[in-house]
Design an enzyme around this catalytic site. Structure first.
Site, PDB file in Angstrom:
ATOM      1  CG  ASP A  92      47.860  42.696  47.598  1.00 25.59           C
ATOM      2  OD1 ASP A  92      46.902  41.742  47.750  1.00 25.59           O
ATOM      3  OD2 ASP A  92      48.875  42.782  48.240  1.00 25.59           O
ATOM      4  CG  ASP A 272      53.732  43.309  43.129  1.00 23.09           C
ATOM      5  OD1 ASP A 272      54.006  43.750  44.192  1.00 23.09           O
ATOM      6  OD2 ASP A 272      53.516  42.243  43.189  1.00 23.09           O
TER       7      ASP A 272
END
Length: 377
Positions: A92, A272
């Site tokens: 990320d 996720d």
């Protein structure tokens, strides 16, 4: 990186496929355990591979940039060599953490975001360009564009302004990514993030803009941040009608087992969430029979296995009573058992979804399973 669509459910948008990366294949739909600082909390890499059977894990640019730092990661040869995980990694961009962890000290400009570290208060600047450079140094197989993740309660004018900034940053991310090269001899791929809060026209605009940049895959961000679940599902449908069929779609930070199955039904491939490990460390166990708060006294004399389906070795090696004893005693082993079991449950869930997509009965299977696994025991 290549995505191969293998099957599509007859009665929904659910699909399964294979995503091929430099560090191996990822069978979708897939759940990615969150390894924020390069490790999945309380779980060894060997357990992730051999018992939980994870195919990809997630790291975070913000956290890895602050600790151990890009100099250490580059000296090690990238995150794969640093943490011993030889399968795919996704990072990320750190955008969400910049806005959620750094408090009122941050300042957003066209250039980027100035913020203070939540660790020591030191001052830093993230721009689309240096976030791409940092993710090159981390060496993830899949990297995320730098974006602003506005609050779920944002009004339309703020959401529109935020999306405009995110789109300009995305174009700079793409330019920087394309003018640089991987550092460790293998391919990396950049995913844009589709924002727009719960405003249909903004989500459509964001998805169309992302698709115009022709990347290997796309992420859907800014959901599961306080909006009702039905609004989240509606936004997934809006976006997935625009995102291409022949590329993977990643729903960021989601979520509960129900959220994941509903996302799969709407054509999402990758997920996720910290929920299986974070909730596990607090004594919440997801099982094939329902959800358990292992701290409750009702489990004190329950010597049966944690989950009769035996999703992991911990399910048969330990009883509910023993696990309750460990959690009540603040023993680290209890945190490990809960984390391993919950991750095993989540990976079992997406594997079962994949099987039923291939068999063509995904919706019927999901409809029957959900009341069972979401009940409180």
């Amino acid at each position: 990186m290549q995505y191969t669509l293998l099957a599509k459910d007859k009665n929904s948008e659910a699909r399964c496929g294979v995503l091929t990366t430099a560090h191996g294949e990822i069978h979708t739909p897939v759940f990615m355990p969150v390894g924020t600082v390069g490790s999945v909390k309380a779980v060894h890499m060997r357990e992730l591979k051999e018992d939980i059977r994870a195919e990809i894990i997630l790291g975070n640019t913000y956290h890895l940039y602050l600790r151990p730092g890009t100099e250490i990661l580059q000296a090690a040869g990238g995150l794969h060599r640093f943490n011993g995980w030889d399968r795919p990694i996704l990072t990320d961009s750190g955008g969400f953490q910049v806005f959620s962890l750094t408090g009122t000290g941050r300042k957003i400009t066209e250039e980027g975001v100035t913020f203070r570290s939540h660790i020591d208060g030191s001052k830093h600047l993230f721009t689309p360009e240096n976030v791409m450079d940092i993710q090159r140094q981390i060496g993830a197989d899949i990297v995320m564009a730098f974006d602003e993740c506005p609050p779920g309660t944002s009004d339309y004018n703020y959401a529109r302004h935020s999306l405009g900034l995110t789109q300009r940053w995305l174009e700079r991310c793409v330019a920087r990514f394309d003018e640089t090269a991987p550092l460790y001899g293998y391919e990396q791929n950049l995913f844009p993030i589709v924002q727009g809060c719960t405003y249909r026209d903004l989500r459509e605009k964001a998805a169309e803009h992302a698709v115009s940049l022709n990347r290997a895959g796309y992420a859907i961000g800014g959901l599961a941040v306080g909006e009702p679940a039905e609004e989240m599902y509606a936004m997934i449908e809006v976006v997935n009608r625009i995102l291409p069929q022949d590329k993977p779609r990643y729903l960021m930070g989601v979520g509960t087992p129900e959220n994941i199955l509903e996302g799969i039904q709407r054509g999402v491939d990758m997920f996720d969430c910290v929920m299986p490990t974070r909730n596990g460390r607090n004594g919440m166990i997801f099982t094939t029979e329902g959800t358990i708060n292992i701290k409750n006294q009702k489990w004190e004399r329950d010597f049966s296995s944690i989950d009769p389906a035996a999703l992991s070795y911990v399910d048969t090696d330990y009883s509910k009573a023993y696990l309750r004893h460990l959690i009540k005693s603040d023993e680290i082993l209890g945190l490990q058992i809960c984390s391993i079991h919950n991750l095993s449950f989540y990976l079992w869930l997406v594997r079962e979804a994949r099987k039923h997509i291939q068999e063509g009965d995904f919706v019927a299977w999901k409809t029957k399973l959900l009341p069972k696994i979401t009940r409180r025991l």
